[in-house]
Design a protein around this motif. Structure first.
Motif, PDB file in Angstrom:
ATOM      1  N   ALA A  99       0.674  -1.097  -0.052  1.00 42.97           N
ATOM      2  CA  ALA A  99       0.013  -0.026   0.068  1.00 42.97           C
ATOM      3  C   ALA A  99       0.720   1.311  -0.289  1.00 42.97           C
ATOM      4  N   ARG A 100       1.982   1.263   0.663  1.00 44.04           N
ATOM      5  CA  ARG A 100       3.000   2.379   0.777  1.00 44.04           C
ATOM      6  C   ARG A 100       3.543   2.625  -0.647  1.00 44.04           C
ATOM      7  N   GLY A 101       3.846   1.391  -1.165  1.00 44.29           N
ATOM      8  CA  GLY A 101       4.409   1.667  -2.455  1.00 44.29           C
ATOM      9  C   GLY A 101       3.374   2.209  -3.731  1.00 44.29           C
ATOM     10  N   LEU A 102       2.054   2.093  -3.462  1.00 42.41           N
ATOM     11  CA  LEU A 102       0.989   2.538  -4.271  1.00 42.41           C
ATOM     12  C   LEU A 102       0.608   4.208  -3.763  1.00 42.41           C
ATOM     13  N   GLY A 103       1.489   4.620  -2.556  1.00 39.42           N
ATOM     14  CA  GLY A 103       1.307   6.184  -2.684  1.00 39.42           C
ATOM     15  C   GLY A 103       0.123   6.440  -1.596  1.00 39.42           C
ATOM     16  N   ILE A 104      -0.185   5.533  -0.424  1.00 39.34           N
ATOM     17  CA  ILE A 104      -0.963   6.102   0.483  1.00 39.34           C
ATOM     18  C   ILE A 104      -0.561   6.814   1.410  1.00 39.34           C
ATOM     19  N   SER A 105      -1.223   7.664   2.028  1.00 41.13           N
ATOM     20  CA  SER A 105      -0.936   8.724   3.093  1.00 41.13           C
ATOM     21  C   SER A 105      -0.832   8.049   4.593  1.00 41.13           C
ATOM     22  N   ASP A 106      -1.659   7.129   4.941  1.00 45.78           N
ATOM     23  CA  ASP A 106      -1.565   6.195   6.088  1.00 45.78           C
ATOM     24  C   ASP A 106      -2.457   4.954   6.159  1.00 45.78           C
ATOM     25  N   PHE A 107      -1.828   4.159   6.854  1.00 47.16           N
ATOM     26  CA  PHE A 107      -2.501   2.623   6.991  1.00 47.16           C
ATOM     27  C   PHE A 107      -2.824   2.269   8.157  1.00 47.16           C
ATOM     28  N   MET A 108      -4.151   2.337   8.543  1.00 44.32           N
ATOM     29  CA  MET A 108      -4.888   2.067   9.785  1.00 44.32           C
ATOM     30  C   MET A 108      -5.690   0.859   9.960  1.00 44.32           C
ATOM     31  N   VAL A 109      -5.341  -0.076  10.607  1.00 45.37           N
ATOM     32  CA  VAL A 109      -5.756  -1.285  11.268  1.00 45.37           C
ATOM     33  C   VAL A 109      -7.222  -1.150  11.899  1.00 45.37           C
ATOM     34  N   LYS A 110      -8.289  -1.292  11.296  1.00 45.51           N
ATOM     35  CA  LYS A 110      -9.496  -0.938  11.992  1.00 45.51           C
ATOM     36  C   LYS A 110      -9.460  -1.513  13.560  1.00 45.51           C
ATOM     37  N   SER A 111      -9.100  -2.518  13.664  1.00 47.80           N
ATOM     38  CA  SER A 111      -9.074  -3.026  15.092  1.00 47.80           C
ATOM     39  C   SER A 111      -8.220  -2.374  16.083  1.00 47.80           C
ATOM     40  N   ASN A 112      -7.501  -1.622  15.554  1.00 53.24           N
ATOM     41  CA  ASN A 112      -6.416  -0.735  16.490  1.00 53.24           C
ATOM     42  C   ASN A 112      -6.888   0.588  16.616  1.00 53.24           C
ATOM     43  N   PHE A 113      -7.695   1.234  16.022  1.00 50.31           N
ATOM     44  CA  PHE A 113      -8.231   2.565  16.147  1.00 50.31           C
ATOM     45  C   PHE A 113      -9.543   2.896  16.222  1.00 50.31           C
ATOM     46  N   THR A 114      -9.859   3.914  16.983  1.00 52.33           N
ATOM     47  CA  THR A 114     -11.197   4.069  17.162  1.00 52.33           C
ATOM     48  C   THR A 114     -11.649   5.414  16.156  1.00 52.33           C
ATOM     49  N   LEU A 115     -12.853   5.705  15.897  1.00 54.18           N
ATOM     50  CA  LEU A 115     -13.473   6.542  15.072  1.00 54.18           C
ATOM     51  C   LEU A 115     -13.018   7.984  15.246  1.00 54.18           C
ATOM     52  N   ASP A 116     -12.783   8.239  16.697  1.00 52.40           N
ATOM     53  CA  ASP A 116     -11.973   9.662  17.010  1.00 52.40           C
ATOM     54  C   ASP A 116     -10.796   9.663  16.387  1.00 52.40           C
ATOM     55  N   GLU A 117      -9.978   8.696  16.492  1.00 53.97           N
ATOM     56  CA  GLU A 117      -8.618   8.694  16.019  1.00 53.97           C
ATOM     57  C   GLU A 117      -8.678   8.664  14.299  1.00 53.97           C
ATOM     58  N   LEU A 118      -9.429   8.114  13.646  1.00 58.26           N
ATOM     59  CA  LEU A 118      -9.689   8.204  12.382  1.00 58.26           C
ATOM     60  C   LEU A 118     -10.108   9.769  11.898  1.00 58.26           C
ATOM     61  N   ALA A 119     -10.885  10.295  12.752  1.00 56.69           N
ATOM     62  CA  ALA A 119     -11.354  11.666  12.406  1.00 56.69           C
ATOM     63  C   ALA A 119     -10.063  12.654  12.489  1.00 56.69           C
ATOM     64  N   GLU A 120      -9.270  12.229  13.486  1.00 57.66           N
ATOM     65  CA  GLU A 120      -7.945  12.924  14.030  1.00 57.66           C
ATOM     66  C   GLU A 120      -6.957  12.899  12.684  1.00 57.66           C
ATOM     67  N   LYS A 121      -7.066  11.747  12.188  1.00 58.69           N
ATOM     68  CA  LYS A 121      -6.128  11.614  11.169  1.00 58.69           C
ATOM     69  C   LYS A 121      -6.477  12.340   9.743  1.00 58.69           C
ATOM     70  N   VAL A 122      -7.752  12.103   9.651  1.00 57.05           N
ATOM     71  CA  VAL A 122      -8.329  13.009   8.406  1.00 57.05           C
ATOM     72  C   VAL A 122      -8.081  14.523   8.588  1.00 57.05           C
ATOM     73  N   LYS A 123      -8.437  14.909   9.814  1.00 60.07           N
ATOM     74  CA  LYS A 123      -8.138  16.524  10.145  1.00 60.07           C
ATOM     75  C   LYS A 123      -6.584  16.791   9.944  1.00 60.07           C
ATOM     76  N   VAL A 124      -5.814  16.025  10.209  1.00 56.46           N
ATOM     77  CA  VAL A 124      -4.364  16.331  10.080  1.00 56.46           C
ATOM     78  C   VAL A 124      -3.957  16.599   8.531  1.00 56.46           C
ATOM     79  N   LEU A 125      -4.667  15.490   7.608  1.00 55.25           N
ATOM     80  CA  LEU A 125      -4.344  15.346   6.247  1.00 55.25           C
ATOM     81  C   LEU A 125      -4.927  16.542   5.612  1.00 55.25           C
ATOM     82  N   ILE A 126      -6.149  17.001   5.745  1.00 51.83           N
ATOM     83  CA  ILE A 126      -7.137  17.802   4.881  1.00 51.83           C
ATOM     84  C   ILE A 126      -7.888  18.970   5.801  1.00 51.83           C
ATOM     85  N   GLY A 127      -7.441  18.893   6.873  1.00 52.00           N
ATOM     86  CA  GLY A 127      -7.810  20.227   7.829  1.00 52.00           C
ATOM     87  C   GLY A 127      -9.448  20.047   8.100  1.00 52.00           C
TER      88      GLY A 127
END
Length: 123
Positions: free
Chosen positions: A95-123
């Protein structure tokens, strides 16, 4: 104007949770449950600012979708977050070789953490 996130996720329940959380954070949401819907959204008239992509989909895998996204000049620089249950090192490296911004394993992250990652990437 709100930024638009495309959620490519075949689990309707999880897709709904992700969409609800990100809408609450002020984003517009487009959704796709398979590759046809994903490509229709990407080739549509709505500008996508970030893509949230599952790798395990019913018709083609997320790697194929990611490859096609990166082939499209309009989407070459759009941030893509893989949000998947796949967690093997080979999948992350591919996935990194194909140019992703991040890789998150569903079972390791909450939706709040996902939302924070989105905010970091696009504001």
């Amino acid at each position: 104007m709100a930024k638009t996130i495309l959620i490519i996720e075949d689990d309707n329940f999880l897709q709904g949770l992700e969409a609800k959380k990100l809408k609450k954070e002020g984003y517009d949401i487009a959704t796709a449950s398979n590759s046809k819907e994903a490509f229709d959204a990407i080739n549509g008239t709505v500008k996508i600012d970030l893509i949230l992509l599952d790798l395990l989909l019913p018709d083609v895998d997320g790697f194929e979708i990611l490859s096609k996204i990166r082939e499209n000049p309009s989407y070459h620089e759009v941030p893509v977050i893989i949000f998947s249950n796949l967690s093997e090192e080979k999948d992350i490296v591919k996935a990194r070789g194909l140019g992703i911004s991040d890789f998150m394993v569903k079972s390791n992250f909450t939706l709040d953490e996902l939302a924070e990652k989105v905010k970091v990437l696009i504001g």
